[in-house]
Design a protein around this motif. Sequence first.
Motif, mmCIF file in Angstrom:
data_model
loop_
_atom_site.group_PDB
_atom_site.id
_atom_site.type_symbol
_atom_site.label_atom_id
_atom_site.label_comp_id
_atom_site.label_asym_id
_atom_site.label_seq_id
_atom_site.Cartn_x
_atom_site.Cartn_y
_atom_site.Cartn_z
ATOM 1 N N VAL A 1 0.795 -1.223 -0.390
ATOM 2 C CA VAL A 1 0.060 -0.024 -0.764
ATOM 3 C C VAL A 1 0.694 1.011 -0.108
ATOM 4 O O VAL A 1 1.946 1.239 0.938
ATOM 5 N N GLY A 2 0.034 2.276 -0.724
ATOM 6 C CA GLY A 2 1.468 3.013 -1.112
ATOM 7 C C GLY A 2 2.160 3.795 -2.181
ATOM 8 O O GLY A 2 3.057 4.097 -2.514
ATOM 9 N N LEU A 3 3.393 2.384 -2.858
ATOM 10 C CA LEU A 3 3.639 2.053 -3.408
ATOM 11 C C LEU A 3 3.371 2.471 -4.952
ATOM 12 O O LEU A 3 1.807 2.393 -5.433
ATOM 13 N N SER A 4 4.055 2.601 -6.121
ATOM 14 C CA SER A 4 2.954 2.677 -7.196
ATOM 15 C C SER A 4 3.196 1.331 -7.921
ATOM 16 O O SER A 4 3.755 0.300 -6.755
ATOM 17 N N ARG A 5 2.280 0.809 -8.905
ATOM 18 C CA ARG A 5 2.098 -0.859 -8.967
ATOM 19 C C ARG A 5 3.570 -1.401 -9.764
ATOM 20 O O ARG A 5 3.964 -2.110 -9.807
ATOM 21 N N ALA A 6 4.203 -0.692 -10.783
ATOM 22 C CA ALA A 6 5.502 -0.847 -10.541
ATOM 23 C C ALA A 6 6.910 -1.515 -9.547
ATOM 24 O O ALA A 6 7.005 -2.587 -10.213
ATOM 25 N N GLN A 7 6.332 -0.011 -8.297
ATOM 26 C CA GLN A 7 6.927 -1.067 -7.312
ATOM 27 C C GLN A 7 6.518 -1.848 -6.702
ATOM 28 O O GLN A 7 7.292 -3.320 -5.925
ATOM 29 N N ALA A 8 5.164 -2.005 -6.600
ATOM 30 C CA ALA A 8 4.884 -3.473 -6.116
ATOM 31 C C ALA A 8 5.025 -4.615 -6.797
ATOM 32 O O ALA A 8 4.902 -5.712 -6.105
ATOM 33 N N GLN A 9 4.543 -4.342 -8.108
ATOM 34 C CA GLN A 9 5.335 -5.712 -9.260
ATOM 35 C C GLN A 9 6.872 -5.909 -9.030
ATOM 36 O O GLN A 9 6.886 -7.794 -8.074
ATOM 37 N N THR A 10 7.739 -4.930 -8.573
ATOM 38 C CA THR A 10 9.469 -5.147 -8.017
ATOM 39 C C THR A 10 8.931 -6.973 -6.520
ATOM 40 O O THR A 10 9.569 -8.301 -5.918
ATOM 41 N N ALA A 11 8.712 -5.585 -6.191
ATOM 42 C CA ALA A 11 8.497 -6.029 -4.648
ATOM 43 C C ALA A 11 7.710 -7.463 -4.291
ATOM 44 O O ALA A 11 8.635 -8.566 -3.366
ATOM 45 N N LEU A 12 6.694 -7.829 -5.360
ATOM 46 C CA LEU A 12 6.496 -8.954 -5.371
ATOM 47 C C LEU A 12 7.062 -10.246 -6.206
ATOM 48 O O LEU A 12 7.248 -11.277 -5.009
ATOM 49 N N ASP A 13 7.502 -9.259 -7.184
ATOM 50 C CA ASP A 13 8.779 -10.548 -7.830
ATOM 51 C C ASP A 13 10.179 -11.318 -6.635
ATOM 52 O O ASP A 13 10.305 -11.934 -6.785
#
Length: 549
Positions: A418-430
Motif C-alpha cells: 500500500v502506497g507504492l506505485s504499481r511498478a514498485q509493487a510488481q518489483t516487491a512481489l517478484d
Amino acid sequence: MASVFRGYDLTLGRPVAIKILDSALAADSSFRTRFRLEAQAASRMSSATIVRVYDAGEDSEVDDAGERHPIPFIVMELVGGRLLKDIIAAGPVPVPDAIRYVDGILEALEYSHRAGVVHRDIKPGNVMVTPSGQVKVMDFGIARAVSDSSSTVAETTSILGTAAYFSPEQAKGDVVDARADLYSTGVVLYELLTGQQPFRGDTPVAVAYQHVSEAPLAPSEVVDTVPRALDAVVLRALAKDPFQRFPDAAAFRETLDAAASGSSPSRRQVDTLANSLYGPDPKQAAETARSLRQLSSDPTMKRTQPGPPAAWIWAGVAVLAVLLISVLIWVLTMRPGSVIPSGSRIVPDVIGMVYDDANQTLAGKDLLAHREDEASETVPEGDVIRTDPVAGISVARDSQVTVYVSRGPETVKVPALVGLSRAQAQTALDDAGLALGQVRREEDPDKEADVVLSSSANEGDEVAKGTVVDLVVATGTVTVVDLTSNFSLDDAKKALEDLKLKVTVQDDDSCPATDPRSVKSQSAGPGDVPIHSEVTLVSCSGAAGKGGD
C-alpha cells in the motif's frame, strides 16, 4: 504384468477384482517390497475417479520341485465398463467426449497428487469408462514399483509395455514428479483428438528419443476438425521442460475447460507457442541422442560422427560379456543370507509415511532417525519426502538415517504494498516470490495514478510461495457530475470540496441572480478530472429583470 480375476469378499459381501502379479516380477524381493508399500499408499486414496485398492498381500505356491514361490496380489474395486484404449480403437472420439474423459483423468490426478502419489503410467490402458460415463483411473503405485526395480529405459519399457506415453524425464531416467503425469495425460488427449499418438517408432527407445528431442504436430494439423483452442492446451501439456507445463492438474483442467468453450487462437499464436516450448537446444539434443543410442541398436538412429575401429568394438563386447558372465555366476552361486553381514542393516523405504511411523520403522531395523524439515510443493505436510541414505542401501547397525519431512509448500511474507506505485509493487512481489494478479482501478481523491490502495493479502501475512496477489490502484482522477442542474451554488461547492478539488466562483452579472444561487456553467466536467485540480463555477449575480440578450 498381472492376471485379473473376479472375486467375492465373503466378509464384506461385495464383488472385487483380484490382480495377481506375474511370477517373473514376484521373484524379485525388492519389487515385492516396493509393490506392497505403493499398494498401501494407493489404498489411502478415496475418489470417485480412482479405482479403489481394498487390500494387498502375498500368498505362495509350491512347484513340482517342492520349491515355494511368492504370489503378490491386490484386491481392488470391481469396475464395469470399457477401457479407454478400446474406445479409441473403436473409432474417432468426439471432441466433447475427449475433453470429458481427460477431465476425469485430471480430476483423479488432482486428488492423487495432493495425497503425494504420482501415477507414472497414465495411458488409455489404465483408464476405464463405466456405462454411466464415469472415468476411473487404476494401477496407482504399480508403475513406481516397476520403475524403481528397473535400471534403464529399455528394462522399464519392457515391463510397462509401451513408451508411447513416457514423459521426457522418464525417458532420460531423471527425477519424476507430478508433472510427468500431466505430460502423459497430454499424450492421451492428443490421441483422443487425432486417433494417433504424437510420437511413433519401430522401437520403444526410438519413441523415447522423440519424446525428448522432437516437437509434436499440433492436433489441428493432423485432424482439421480439432478446435485450434485445444492446440495450445496440448502443446503446453507436451512441453519438454516440466517447468513449462501446467503447474498442476487443477490448472490443466481449468485451461482445458476454458479452451472447450473459449475463442480459438490464431495459427500464428499457436506457432509462436510451439516455438517457445520446443525451441532447439542442440547441446541437450546431442547428449540425449548419445545416451539413448547406448540403450538400443535401433537402425533408424544414424551416427553423426565416425565410430571407433571395429576391432575396438569387438574387444569391448568381449570384455563386457566376460563381466556379465562373471556377475551371473556370482549371483547364481551366492547363498541367501550371505549378502548382509550380521552387523549391517538395509535402510527400509519410509517415503510417504508420517515421521513417527518412519521413526518406528527405522528403530525396528536398529537405525537412528534424524529429522530434517524442508518445503515441498507435492508431498503433504508431515509426510516423509526422502531419506539419506536412500532405501535399499546397506549401512552399519545404529547408523543415523536423515529423514526429510515435508513442511508443506514454501511460505513467504507479503511485503508492504500500500502506497507504492504499481511498478514498485510488481518489483516487491517478484522479490518476495509472489505473483501479480488482477489490478483493479478505484478513485481516491488523494492518491496519484497507479498508487496501490489495497491488496488481496495483507502485509506480513505468511502465504505459499508463488501465491497470486491482486491489487487495487488509484485512477488519479475523480468523477465530477453535471453541477448546472439541480445543484445550488453552495451544494456544488461542497460536492467539489468533498472530492478535494479547488473551487473558484466567478460571478456573472449579465444574468439575474436566483435564490438560492445556481450554477450557470463549470470549467471541468462532467466526467473524470485530475485529483486536486481547480474547477471554476460561474453563477448569475445580476439584478432581477436585468438579464442579457
